[in-house]
Design a protein around this motif. Structure first.
Motif, mmCIF file in Angstrom:
data_model
loop_
_atom_site.group_PDB
_atom_site.id
_atom_site.type_symbol
_atom_site.label_atom_id
_atom_site.label_comp_id
_atom_site.label_asym_id
_atom_site.label_seq_id
_atom_site.Cartn_x
_atom_site.Cartn_y
_atom_site.Cartn_z
ATOM 1 N N THR A 105 -25.858 7.811 -49.278
ATOM 2 C CA THR A 105 -26.053 6.342 -49.543
ATOM 3 C C THR A 105 -26.408 5.418 -48.453
ATOM 4 O O THR A 105 -26.952 4.471 -48.509
ATOM 5 C CB THR A 105 -24.738 5.730 -49.978
ATOM 6 N N GLU A 107 -24.370 3.662 -46.868
ATOM 7 C CA GLU A 107 -24.035 2.430 -47.201
ATOM 8 C C GLU A 107 -22.380 2.298 -46.799
ATOM 9 O O GLU A 107 -21.596 3.326 -47.071
ATOM 10 C CB GLU A 107 -24.024 2.005 -48.693
ATOM 11 N N ILE A 143 -26.993 -0.482 -45.528
ATOM 12 C CA ILE A 143 -26.521 -1.628 -46.387
ATOM 13 C C ILE A 143 -25.011 -1.638 -45.987
ATOM 14 O O ILE A 143 -24.134 -0.490 -46.053
ATOM 15 C CB ILE A 143 -26.566 -1.392 -47.801
#
Length: 218
Positions: A105, A107, A143
């Protein structure tokens, strides 16, 4: 040395006035005592898991247990890194970073608190900037996300100052009540545009495999 077997103990993230690290035993005791002394007004609850809604000795013990649990459960697929924040050598709070399947991800999420005597001095913004640098510049994140409840403008203000954008709301059950969480999202590009705090990282390279990270893009 223990850090030879668990290299995250040697990780240091520094700003002009702060150091973030996994605490030693004395620092963890100081952090537990700081939490027991109060983090927020008694009639508010800024946390999804209301650990402060307990007698001081229980609050202190829960802080210690959280740190031991996070270390024991940490692995590349899912991890929480509860870094203790020191200012001038004094423990002032904690700034966490977490991820699940980070290698896929890219993230991270974050969470934090400060002792009441240390609030309102810009430390919250500086320590979040420190872990964002760790995430983006150190781990290679794309992110970062954050969330804060109604009635917690300080946390939302930190997010907006650091370049996060609004990302909707969520409903949570906290202590038998429905609470609205305001979500925020920060992209790598927005982070780069809003960087204002000088951050240095030491001891990261041996930690990367434990966090499922390859480091920043080249």
């Amino acid at each position: 040395m223990l850090a030879d077997h668990f290299p995250l103990l040697g990780l240091r993230v520094r700003t002009p006035r702060l150091e973030l690290r996994l605490p030693d035993d004395d620092q963890l005791a100081a952090l537990a005592e700081l939490a027991a002394g109060g983090i927020h007004e008694p009639d508010t609850m800024p946390f999804l898991h209301p650990f402060t809604d307990a007698p001081p000795d229980v609050v202190a013990r829960s802080v210690v247990q959280h740190h031991y649990r996070a270390r024991g459960e940490l692995g590349p697929d899912k991890w929480t890194l509860p870094l203790t924040v020191l200012s001038g050598g004094t423990v002032v709070g904690t700034q966490g970073l977490n991820a699940a399947e980070f290698s896929v991800t890219l993230e991270v999420g974050s969470g934090s608190w400060l002792g009441r005597d240390h609030q309102g001095k810009g430390i919250g913004t500086e320590m979040r900037a420190a872990v964002l640098h760790l995430a983006f510049a150190g781990l290679g994140a794309e992110i970062a996300r954050s969330e804060s409840f109604d009635g917690n403008p300080a946390s939302a203000g930190v997010s907006r100052r650091l370049g996060y954008a609004d990302d909707g709301t969520a409903r949570h059950a906290v202590g038998g009540r429905c609470r609205t969480g305001h979500r925020f999202v920060l992209t790598r590009e927005a982070w780069e545009r809003h960087r204002t705090v000088d951050v240095t990282i030491d001891g990261l390279e041996p930690c990367l495999p434990l966090l499922g990270a390859d480091g920043p893009p080249t």
